[in-house]
Design a protein around this motif. Structure first.
Motif, PDB file in Angstrom:
ATOM      1  N   LEU A   1      -2.697  -0.908  -3.553  1.00 24.51           N
ATOM      2  CA  LEU A   1      -1.578  -1.279  -4.410  1.00 24.51           C
ATOM      3  C   LEU A   1      -0.332  -0.449  -4.126  1.00 24.51           C
ATOM      4  CD1 LEU A   1      -3.606  -1.590  -7.649  1.00 24.51           C
ATOM      5  CD2 LEU A   1      -1.751  -3.144  -7.159  1.00 24.51           C
ATOM      6  N   THR A   2      -0.510   0.862  -4.079  1.00 25.77           N
ATOM      7  CA  THR A   2       0.628   1.780  -4.033  1.00 25.77           C
ATOM      8  C   THR A   2       1.452   1.597  -2.759  1.00 25.77           C
ATOM      9  OG1 THR A   2      -0.683   3.339  -5.278  1.00 25.77           O
ATOM     10  CG2 THR A   2       1.277   4.212  -4.220  1.00 25.77           C
TER      11      THR A   2
ATOM     12  N   TYR B   1      -1.180   6.184   0.225  1.00 29.73           N
ATOM     13  CA  TYR B   1      -2.055   6.976  -0.667  1.00 29.73           C
ATOM     14  C   TYR B   1      -3.346   6.234  -1.023  1.00 29.73           C
ATOM     15  CZ  TYR B   1       2.338   9.523  -1.492  1.00 29.73           C
ATOM     16  OH  TYR B   1       3.522  10.196  -1.345  1.00 29.73           O
TER      17      TYR B   1
ATOM     18  N   ASN C   1      -7.897   9.646   2.595  1.00 30.28           N
ATOM     19  CA  ASN C   1      -6.826   8.866   1.993  1.00 30.28           C
ATOM     20  C   ASN C   1      -5.878   8.409   3.101  1.00 30.28           C
ATOM     21  OD1 ASN C   1      -3.978   8.789   0.636  1.00 30.28           O
ATOM     22  ND2 ASN C   1      -5.432   8.681  -1.043  1.00 30.28           N
TER      23      ASN C   1
ATOM     24  N   ALA D   1       4.254   3.402  -7.475  1.00 29.26           N
ATOM     25  CA  ALA D   1       2.976   2.894  -7.963  1.00 29.26           C
ATOM     26  C   ALA D   1       2.981   2.902  -9.472  1.00 29.26           C
ATOM     27  CB  ALA D   1       1.840   3.750  -7.445  1.00 29.26           C
ATOM     28  N   SER D   2       3.414   4.046 -10.029  1.00 24.29           N
ATOM     29  CA  SER D   2       3.307   4.204 -11.468  1.00 24.29           C
ATOM     30  C   SER D   2       4.040   3.095 -12.210  1.00 24.29           C
ATOM     31  CB  SER D   2       3.854   5.571 -11.883  1.00 24.29           C
ATOM     32  OG  SER D   2       2.952   6.569 -11.494  1.00 24.29           O
ATOM     33  N   ASP D   3       5.197   2.657 -11.665  1.00 21.40           N
ATOM     34  CA  ASP D   3       5.927   1.576 -12.318  1.00 21.40           C
ATOM     35  C   ASP D   3       5.051   0.351 -12.508  1.00 21.40           C
ATOM     36  OD1 ASP D   3       8.200   2.994 -12.535  1.00 21.40           O
ATOM     37  OD2 ASP D   3       9.478   1.582 -11.464  1.00 21.40           O
TER      38      ASP D   3
ATOM     39  N   VAL E   1      -5.948  16.980  -8.028  1.00 18.68           N
ATOM     40  CA  VAL E   1      -5.694  15.623  -7.536  1.00 18.68           C
ATOM     41  C   VAL E   1      -5.884  14.588  -8.648  1.00 18.68           C
ATOM     42  CG1 VAL E   1      -6.477  13.889  -5.877  1.00 18.68           C
ATOM     43  CG2 VAL E   1      -6.268  16.259  -5.163  1.00 18.68           C
TER      44      VAL E   1
ATOM     45  N   ALA F   1      -2.492   6.540 -11.559  1.00 16.74           N
ATOM     46  CA  ALA F   1      -1.324   6.722 -12.445  1.00 16.74           C
ATOM     47  C   ALA F   1      -1.166   8.173 -12.875  1.00 16.74           C
ATOM     48  CB  ALA F   1      -1.373   5.832 -13.675  1.00 16.74           C
ATOM     49  N   THR F   2       0.093   8.579 -13.002  1.00 17.00           N
ATOM     50  CA  THR F   2       0.383   9.955 -13.413  1.00 17.00           C
ATOM     51  C   THR F   2       0.112  10.111 -14.915  1.00 17.00           C
ATOM     52  OG1 THR F   2       2.693   9.511 -13.976  1.00 17.00           O
ATOM     53  CG2 THR F   2       2.233  10.085 -11.687  1.00 17.00           C
TER      54      THR F   2
ATOM     55  N   SER G   1      -7.177   5.349  -1.264  1.00 18.60           N
ATOM     56  CA  SER G   1      -8.518   5.938  -1.127  1.00 18.60           C
ATOM     57  C   SER G   1      -9.309   5.133  -0.096  1.00 18.60           C
ATOM     58  CB  SER G   1      -9.274   5.884  -2.462  1.00 18.60           C
ATOM     59  OG  SER G   1      -8.639   6.683  -3.418  1.00 18.60           O
TER      60      SER G   1
ATOM     61  N   HIS H   1      -2.936  12.897 -10.985  1.00 21.33           N
ATOM     62  CA  HIS H   1      -2.070  11.755 -10.671  1.00 21.33           C
ATOM     63  C   HIS H   1      -2.779  10.630  -9.929  1.00 21.33           C
ATOM     64  CE1 HIS H   1      -1.669  14.920  -7.636  1.00 21.33           C
ATOM     65  NE2 HIS H   1      -1.793  13.929  -6.801  1.00 21.33           N
ATOM     66  N   MET H   2      -4.110  10.715  -9.804  1.00 20.14           N
ATOM     67  CA  MET H   2      -4.824   9.564  -9.235  1.00 20.14           C
ATOM     68  C   MET H   2      -4.859   8.479 -10.293  1.00 20.14           C
ATOM     69  SD  MET H   2      -8.266   9.829  -7.038  1.00 20.14           S
ATOM     70  CE  MET H   2      -8.827  11.479  -7.187  1.00 20.14           C
TER      71      MET H   2
ATOM     72  N   HIS I   1      -8.728  -0.347  -1.852  1.00 18.39           N
ATOM     73  CA  HIS I   1      -7.995  -1.181  -2.812  1.00 18.39           C
ATOM     74  C   HIS I   1      -6.532  -0.760  -2.755  1.00 18.39           C
ATOM     75  CE1 HIS I   1      -7.052  -2.473  -7.066  1.00 18.39           C
ATOM     76  NE2 HIS I   1      -7.813  -3.475  -6.698  1.00 18.39           N
TER      77      HIS I   1
HETATM   78  C1  LIG Z   1      -6.109  11.094  -3.930  1.00 16.84           C
HETATM   79  C2  LIG Z   1      -5.363   9.863  -4.262  1.00 16.84           C
HETATM   80  C3  LIG Z   1      -6.006   8.635  -4.178  1.00 16.84           C
HETATM   81  C4  LIG Z   1      -5.312   7.455  -4.441  1.00 16.84           C
HETATM   82  N1  LIG Z   1      -5.948   6.245  -4.267  1.00 16.84           N
HETATM   83  C5  LIG Z   1      -5.240   5.091  -4.407  1.00 16.84           C
HETATM   84  C6  LIG Z   1      -5.843   3.821  -4.116  1.00 16.84           C
HETATM   85  O1  LIG Z   1      -7.029   3.747  -3.766  1.00 16.84           O
HETATM   86  N2  LIG Z   1      -5.088   2.712  -4.240  1.00 16.84           N
HETATM   87  C7  LIG Z   1      -3.780   2.740  -4.629  1.00 16.84           C
HETATM   88  O2  LIG Z   1      -3.165   1.700  -4.704  1.00 16.84           O
HETATM   89  N3  LIG Z   1      -3.175   3.925  -4.904  1.00 16.84           N
HETATM   90  C8  LIG Z   1      -3.869   5.098  -4.801  1.00 16.84           C
HETATM   91  N4  LIG Z   1      -3.273   6.322  -5.076  1.00 16.84           N
HETATM   92  C9  LIG Z   1      -1.895   6.331  -5.515  1.00 16.84           C
HETATM   93  C10 LIG Z   1      -1.769   6.716  -6.974  1.00 16.84           C
HETATM   94  O3  LIG Z   1      -2.195   5.656  -7.805  1.00 16.84           O
HETATM   95  C11 LIG Z   1      -0.308   7.084  -7.191  1.00 16.84           C
HETATM   96  O4  LIG Z   1      -0.019   8.241  -6.423  1.00 16.84           O
HETATM   97  C12 LIG Z   1       0.001   7.333  -8.626  1.00 16.84           C
HETATM   98  O5  LIG Z   1      -0.105   6.134  -9.342  1.00 16.84           O
HETATM   99  C13 LIG Z   1       1.398   7.909  -8.791  1.00 16.84           C
HETATM  100  O6  LIG Z   1       2.327   7.062  -8.170  1.00 16.84           O
HETATM  101  P1  LIG Z   1       3.416   7.644  -7.169  1.00 16.84           P
HETATM  102  O7  LIG Z   1       2.709   8.534  -6.207  1.00 16.84           O
HETATM  103  O8  LIG Z   1       4.192   6.514  -6.609  1.00 16.84           O
HETATM  104  O9  LIG Z   1       4.303   8.535  -8.089  1.00 16.84           O
HETATM  105  P2  LIG Z   1       5.682   8.138  -8.744  1.00 16.84           P
HETATM  106  O10 LIG Z   1       5.541   6.832  -9.447  1.00 16.84           O
HETATM  107  O11 LIG Z   1       6.746   8.238  -7.708  1.00 16.84           O
HETATM  108  O12 LIG Z   1       5.832   9.296  -9.800  1.00 16.84           O
HETATM  109  C14 LIG Z   1       6.579  10.485  -9.598  1.00 16.84           C
HETATM  110  C15 LIG Z   1       6.915  11.068 -10.959  1.00 16.84           C
HETATM  111  O13 LIG Z   1       7.806  10.197 -11.643  1.00 16.84           O
HETATM  112  C16 LIG Z   1       7.269   9.794 -12.903  1.00 16.84           C
HETATM  113  N5  LIG Z   1       7.640   8.378 -13.075  1.00 16.84           N
HETATM  114  C17 LIG Z   1       7.468   7.366 -12.193  1.00 16.84           C
HETATM  115  N6  LIG Z   1       7.963   6.219 -12.689  1.00 16.84           N
HETATM  116  C18 LIG Z   1       8.466   6.517 -13.902  1.00 16.84           C
HETATM  117  C19 LIG Z   1       9.113   5.750 -14.903  1.00 16.84           C
HETATM  118  N7  LIG Z   1       9.372   4.450 -14.727  1.00 16.84           N
HETATM  119  N8  LIG Z   1       9.475   6.375 -16.036  1.00 16.84           N
HETATM  120  C20 LIG Z   1       9.245   7.704 -16.222  1.00 16.84           C
HETATM  121  N9  LIG Z   1       8.643   8.482 -15.293  1.00 16.84           N
HETATM  122  C21 LIG Z   1       8.261   7.898 -14.161  1.00 16.84           C
HETATM  123  C22 LIG Z   1       5.769   9.998 -12.784  1.00 16.84           C
HETATM  124  O14 LIG Z   1       5.149  10.227 -14.052  1.00 16.84           O
HETATM  125  C23 LIG Z   1       5.714  11.235 -11.896  1.00 16.84           C
HETATM  126  O15 LIG Z   1       5.860  12.389 -12.676  1.00 16.84           O
HETATM  127  C24 LIG Z   1      -3.960   7.505  -4.844  1.00 16.84           C
HETATM  128  C25 LIG Z   1      -3.319   8.735  -4.961  1.00 16.84           C
HETATM  129  C26 LIG Z   1      -4.007   9.897  -4.673  1.00 16.84           C
HETATM  130  C27 LIG Z   1      -3.296  11.201  -4.788  1.00 16.84           C
END
Ligand SMILES: Cc1cc2nc3c(=O)[nH]c(=O)nc-3n(C[C@H](O)[C@H](O)[C@H](O)COP(=O)(O)OP(=O)(O)OC[C@H]3O[C@@H](n4cnc5c(N)ncnc54)[C@H](O)[C@@H]3O)c2cc1C
Length: 414
Positions: free
Chosen positions: A141-142, A180, A234, A147-149, A383, A389-390, A182, A386-387, A139
């Motif tokens: 998205l990221t 990233y 991953n 992603a978190s946004d 892990v 969403a953080t 899964s 932050h899986m 699936h």
């Molecule tokens: C093992 C694993 C499996 C995963 N599986 C999947 C999957 O199957 N499908 C998929 O789509 N994704 C997957 N992910 C991705 C995962 O959803 C993202 O890593 C996670 O949502 C965090 O996003 P990011 O890595 O872009 O971190 P970022 O968004 O870059 O975050 C970095 C830091 O900045 C903070 N931050 C970010 N944006 C803001 C904001 N606007 N305001 C304040 N603080 C902020 C965060 O809280 C964090 O502390 C997986 C990740 C891992 C590690």
């Protein structure tokens, strides 16, 4: 000793599924993990998890959850589906975090496809998934941009996905990169999210597509080497003029909103797998402190040790009880489901990380040794922070769900 999801709250069917999963984990998974401590560190992803582990999962009926019965799957009672997922995922997590992720991803994507894929695509893909124990789904998205946004969500055009899909001549053409993901390295079938209208916010401009692995233009570029959950590969995927037929569009425009059927049980599954890791850490620790002698006494007789053990058990029971409450909210479609799902995911990740740290402390030097296996729990627990969403973004979502009028307004220019 059952630390979580009290037996009294389970139906006869749920108890049976719990028993089946526990037998699979005790007979197949735990012995494999214990006998092969170094295998997760093989840097050839294909060689890490033997196919037989997935074949045994298939035999135990653990792959077809969420797949419609018409296609050989096991449809759970919709009134308790999230609760049953939680029970099974906890048991699997007790065996191995990566394997639990590998399997749970199949359940979540199956539920999504059951809800949004046209019938002829379900008829094509579900039988193939059921026929091959190594068939995985992903699936996507990221993206590198973030992603978190996506999960806040800042519903403005500038936060849109970079991955774009455009329509011409009866085909959608996808361009972009996902990271990233899964099962991203070895999946046979991908659900991919892409922007289809850059003039509107992501809630109106994101569409989802079904993309088979062998579609020209889809390239798996790497397997990420993670610190935990290493039996799930991953991966990163690029899409370069990747063309799929018009009917492979799953949801147009409002795909993120429709993905609720994926994300709500998804958060429950994250917390449940995470709980399983904590239970395993506790079980190993409870054994160790009753065998290991220091100061002339087995460790558990030392009060400082008893304190830590009590704290671990209390945290596990708290996570178990909260998990049950949140899973029930999903099944009952309660008004506060969104809030509870985010809460339990974050709460579990932080509490279980602490539980695993206590396990490490109570094992002393043994805790750091690869061949003992306690350090693995801490790596796996890390892990989960932050899986999906953080922790901080999840906290923001909790407050936004509670105070929709005032929280979560876009942080940039008005
Ligand atoms: C093992 C694993 C499996 C995963 N599986 C999947 C999957 O199957 N499908 C998929 O789509 N994704 C997957 N992910 C991705 C995962 O959803 C993202 O890593 C996670 O949502 C965090 O996003 P990011 O890595 O872009 O971190 P970022 O968004 O870059 O975050 C970095 C830091 O900045 C903070 N931050 C970010 N944006 C803001 C904001 N606007 N305001 C304040 N603080 C902020 C965060 O809280 C964090 O502390 C997986 C990740 C891992 C590690």
């Amino acid at each position: 000793m059952t630390l979580a999801m009290s037996q009294l709250e389970l139906s006869a069917d749920q108890r049976l599924m719990q028993k089946t999963t526990r037998e699979y984990v005790d007979r197949i998974v735990i012995p494999f993990i214990k006998a092969n401590r170094e295998r997760e560190w093989l840097f050839e992803p294909d060689q890490r998890l033997p196919r037989s582990i997935l074949e045994e999962a298939d035999r135990a009926g653990l792959r077809g959850l969420g797949v419609p019965e018409a296609y050989g799957g096991l449809e759970l009672d919709p009134g308790t589906e999230a609760q049953t997922f939680a029970v099974i995922a906890t048991e699997l997590g007790r065996g191995d975090a990566g394997l639990a992720d590998k399997l749970a991803q199949g359940w979540k994507v199956s539920v999504l496809l059951r809800n949004v894929a046209p019938e002829h695509l379900q008829a094509h893909w579900f039988p193939r998934y059921m026929a091959d124990p190594s068939f995985l789904m992903a699936h996507c998205l990221t993206e590198p941009k973030g992603a978190s946004d996506r999960w806040l969500p800042y519903n403005v055009p500038e936060a849109n996905m970079d991955t774009r899909a455009t329509f011409a001549d009866g085909h959608w053409t996808i361009n972009g990169r996902k990271q990233y993901i899964s099962n991203g390295y070895d999946a046979s079938l991908y659900v991919v999210y892409a922007n289809t209208d850059p003039t509107v916010g992501m809630l109106q401009g994101t569409s989802s597509f079904l993309v088979p692995r062998d579609t020209p233009g889809l390239t798996v570029t790497r397997c990420n080497e993670t610190i935990g959950g290493r039996y799930m590969n991953n991966g990163e995927i690029t899409f370069e003029d990747c063309r799929v037929p018009e009917d492979h569009l799953l949801v147009r425009g409002e795909a993120l909103g429709n993905a609720g059927v994926y994300f709500r049980p998804g958060k429950i599954l994250q917390a449940a797998k995470n709980l399983g890791t904590g239970i395993a850490a506790f079980e190993d620790t409870a054994t160790f402190v009753q065998q290991h002698v220091q100061g002339g006494k087995v460790l558990i007789k030392h009060q400082a040790v008893a304190l830590r053990l009590a704290r671990m058990a209390t945290k596990l029971d708290a996570v178990g009880a909260f998990l049950h409450r949140a899973a029930r909210a999903v099944d009952e479609n309660a008004a506060d489901t969104e809030k509870l799902c985010n809460m339990v995911k974050v709460f579990a990740s932080e509490e279980i990380f602490d539980v695993c740290r206590d396990a490490l402390e109570l094992h002393g030097g043994h805790g750091s040794m690869l061949d003992v296996g306690i350090e693995k729990y801490l790596r796996d627990a890390a892990v989960y922070l932050h899986m999906d969403a953080t922790a901080d973004i999840s906290a923001f979502k909790i407050v936004k769900a509670m105070f929709p009028e005032t929280a979560g307004a876009y942080a940039g220019p008005e």
